[in-house]
Design a protein around this motif. Structure first.
Motif, PDB file in Angstrom:
ATOM      1  N   SER A 268      59.295  13.691 -40.848  1.00  0.00           N
ATOM      2  CA  SER A 268      59.442  12.328 -41.339  1.00  0.00           C
ATOM      3  C   SER A 268      60.885  11.842 -41.216  1.00  0.00           C
ATOM      4  O   SER A 268      61.157  10.748 -40.715  1.00  0.00           O
ATOM      5  CB  SER A 268      58.974  12.296 -42.798  1.00  0.00           C
ATOM      6  OG  SER A 268      59.293  11.100 -43.425  1.00  0.00           O
TER       7      SER A 268
ATOM      8  N   CYS B 289      43.850   7.577 -55.358  1.00  0.00           N
ATOM      9  CA  CYS B 289      43.330   8.884 -54.945  1.00  0.00           C
ATOM     10  C   CYS B 289      42.321   9.393 -55.962  1.00  0.00           C
ATOM     11  O   CYS B 289      41.259   9.890 -55.615  1.00  0.00           O
ATOM     12  CB  CYS B 289      44.484   9.876 -54.794  1.00  0.00           C
ATOM     13  SG  CYS B 289      43.939  11.521 -54.348  1.00  0.00           S
TER      14      CYS B 289
ATOM     15  N   GLY C 219      49.113  11.615 -51.889  1.00  0.00           N
ATOM     16  CA  GLY C 219      49.163  12.963 -51.313  1.00  0.00           C
ATOM     17  C   GLY C 219      49.323  14.057 -52.358  1.00  0.00           C
ATOM     18  O   GLY C 219      48.654  15.087 -52.297  1.00  0.00           O
TER      19      GLY C 219
ATOM     20  N   MET D  70      50.877  14.213 -46.319  1.00  0.00           N
ATOM     21  CA  MET D  70      51.197  12.836 -46.746  1.00  0.00           C
ATOM     22  C   MET D  70      52.414  12.830 -47.660  1.00  0.00           C
ATOM     23  O   MET D  70      53.331  12.018 -47.511  1.00  0.00           O
ATOM     24  CB  MET D  70      50.002  12.229 -47.512  1.00  0.00           C
ATOM     25  CG  MET D  70      48.838  11.837 -46.632  1.00  0.00           C
ATOM     26  SD  MET D  70      47.447  11.261 -47.642  1.00  0.00           S
ATOM     27  CE  MET D  70      48.030   9.650 -48.149  1.00  0.00           C
TER      28      MET D  70
ATOM     29  N   ILE E 236      52.067   6.958 -50.506  1.00  0.00           N
ATOM     30  CA  ILE E 236      51.578   8.202 -49.900  1.00  0.00           C
ATOM     31  C   ILE E 236      52.050   9.427 -50.681  1.00  0.00           C
ATOM     32  O   ILE E 236      51.373  10.451 -50.690  1.00  0.00           O
ATOM     33  CB  ILE E 236      51.902   8.328 -48.382  1.00  0.00           C
ATOM     34  CG1 ILE E 236      53.393   8.244 -48.100  1.00  0.00           C
ATOM     35  CG2 ILE E 236      51.135   7.298 -47.578  1.00  0.00           C
ATOM     36  CD1 ILE E 236      53.717   8.429 -46.618  1.00  0.00           C
ATOM     37  N   THR E 237      53.186   9.315 -51.375  1.00  0.00           N
ATOM     38  CA  THR E 237      53.611  10.431 -52.228  1.00  0.00           C
ATOM     39  C   THR E 237      52.633  10.590 -53.391  1.00  0.00           C
ATOM     40  O   THR E 237      52.204  11.706 -53.706  1.00  0.00           O
ATOM     41  CB  THR E 237      55.042  10.191 -52.764  1.00  0.00           C
ATOM     42  OG1 THR E 237      55.935  10.148 -51.654  1.00  0.00           O
ATOM     43  CG2 THR E 237      55.477  11.295 -53.718  1.00  0.00           C
TER      44      THR E 237
ATOM     45  N   ILE F 120      46.074  17.836 -45.953  1.00  0.00           N
ATOM     46  CA  ILE F 120      46.307  16.402 -45.716  1.00  0.00           C
ATOM     47  C   ILE F 120      47.197  15.827 -46.824  1.00  0.00           C
ATOM     48  O   ILE F 120      48.135  15.084 -46.563  1.00  0.00           O
ATOM     49  CB  ILE F 120      44.966  15.633 -45.621  1.00  0.00           C
ATOM     50  CG1 ILE F 120      44.214  16.090 -44.368  1.00  0.00           C
ATOM     51  CG2 ILE F 120      45.189  14.125 -45.584  1.00  0.00           C
ATOM     52  CD1 ILE F 120      42.780  15.605 -44.289  1.00  0.00           C
ATOM     53  N   GLY F 121      46.895  16.206 -48.066  1.00  0.00           N
ATOM     54  CA  GLY F 121      47.693  15.712 -49.189  1.00  0.00           C
ATOM     55  C   GLY F 121      49.143  16.146 -49.094  1.00  0.00           C
ATOM     56  O   GLY F 121      50.063  15.345 -49.278  1.00  0.00           O
TER      57      GLY F 121
ATOM     58  N   ILE G 139      55.661  13.356 -45.740  1.00  0.00           N
ATOM     59  CA  ILE G 139      56.108  12.148 -45.031  1.00  0.00           C
ATOM     60  C   ILE G 139      56.759  11.170 -46.021  1.00  0.00           C
ATOM     61  O   ILE G 139      57.851  10.656 -45.786  1.00  0.00           O
ATOM     62  CB  ILE G 139      54.922  11.480 -44.293  1.00  0.00           C
ATOM     63  CG1 ILE G 139      54.403  12.428 -43.189  1.00  0.00           C
ATOM     64  CG2 ILE G 139      55.339  10.140 -43.681  1.00  0.00           C
ATOM     65  CD1 ILE G 139      53.077  12.004 -42.579  1.00  0.00           C
ATOM     66  N   GLY G 140      56.089  10.956 -47.150  1.00  0.00           N
ATOM     67  CA  GLY G 140      56.635  10.050 -48.164  1.00  0.00           C
ATOM     68  C   GLY G 140      57.979  10.533 -48.701  1.00  0.00           C
ATOM     69  O   GLY G 140      58.909   9.750 -48.917  1.00  0.00           O
TER      70      GLY G 140
ATOM     71  N   GLY H  65      49.295   4.958 -55.948  1.00  0.00           N
ATOM     72  CA  GLY H  65      48.765   5.902 -54.956  1.00  0.00           C
ATOM     73  C   GLY H  65      47.940   6.998 -55.613  1.00  0.00           C
ATOM     74  O   GLY H  65      46.835   7.316 -55.165  1.00  0.00           O
TER      75      GLY H  65
END
Lengths: 139, 144
Positions: free
Chosen positions: B134, A134, B97, A94, B93-94, A90-91, A97-98, A130
């Motif tokens: 993405s 976390c 994640g 993510m 999210i970076t 999951i990390g 995507i970022g 972020g």
């Protein structure tokens, strides 16, 4: 560990890392997004950067790790955890995507600070928030 | 495809090699992984000891590009997107994640694979794949 020489080595390592990112185009978000844009104007540079780095590390890491300890410390600080779990997947998803949305991963974002773009600052502050969230919310 | 010159390829390979040499210095001399997330995010952790070396590494990481652009007249990259919500979302999210998966392109992609870590290999494939998805969604579906 606290010797001046060890800090000079660490500074040199940081410098080389930053110079490597800068000359290879990896601090340019458009080059990185170009690499990830396989259905658009694909920019293959990132793969050469990664392969070159990997050839260097693949050839040397096994030899270094055969030693009992590093030069300036009593042990190698390596991750002990080896399980592939949901957090890892999951990390990493993510992060991927970022990474695609702006074209920055953490290294190039920090290495781009001296260019003076406000966008870089917004990204870095958000990234630190972020990571902090976390850290506080997951064990 | 973007047309690249031989100089682009040379600089990409040279830059990658320098990153690899940086990772060697860190592992051989101080026994640490040259992972930018690990080095940076541990600074947020108040319990973390041995902090000064992390700042020294980050100082080098910031000064390196400054020096090389100055000395070799290397052009400064264009600014990233100026879409503020996108910058904030991508940053959040970076950070979240990479902290959750304990690494990014440097820690997993360069150092982890060289240690034959199965976690790092899986993480690298995953973030690459989601990076492609993405950008595809951003550029070709949403059109930003």
């Amino acid at each position: 560990m606290n010797t001046l020489f060890s800090y000079l080595i660490i500074l040199l390592a940081g410098l080389l890392f930053g110079i490597g990112l800068a000359i290879s185009g990896m601090n340019d978000t458009h080059v990185v997004q170009g690499f990830l844009d396989v259905f658009g104007q694909w920019d293959s540079r990132l793969i050469f950067v990664m392969l070159a780095a990997l050839i260097v590390t693949l050839l040397t890491f096994p030899l270094i790790l055969k030693r009992e300890k590093p030069i300036f410390d009593s042990l190698f600080h390596l991750p002990k955890f080896s399980q592939i779990d949901r957090k890892l997947i999951i990390g990493a998803a993510m992060f991927g995507i970022g990474w695609g949305l702006v074209g920055y991963c953490p290294g190039p974002a920090i290495a781009s600070i001296s260019y003076g773009y406000w966008q870089t600052a917004v990204f870095i502050v958000s990234m630190l928030i972020g990571a902090f969230v976390c850290n506080k919310t997951t064990s | 495809m973007v047309e690249l010159t031989s100089s682009d390829f040379f600089l990409a390979a040279l830059g990658g090699s320098l990153i690899g040499i940086s990772a060697i210095l860190m592992l051989y001399f101080i026994g640490r992984i040259a992972g930018i997330c690990g080095i940076t995010f541990s600074l947020l952790d108040s319990n973390e000891i041995n902090k000064p070396w992390r700042w020294v590494f980050l100082l080098g990481l910031i000064l390196g590009p400054m020096l090389v652009h100055q000395i070799y007249q290397l052009p400064i990259p264009d600014a990233p997107t100026d879409n503020i919500p996108l910058l904030i979302l991508a940053g959040l999210i970076t950070g979240f994640g990479t902290k959750l998966s304990n690494g990014c392109t440097s820690g997993h992609g360069v150092c982890g694979i060289a240690r034959f870590s199965s976690r790092s290999i899986v993480a690298t494939i995953t973030f690459m794949l989601f990076g492609f998805i993405s950008v595809y969604a951003l550029k070709h579906l949403i059109g930003l």
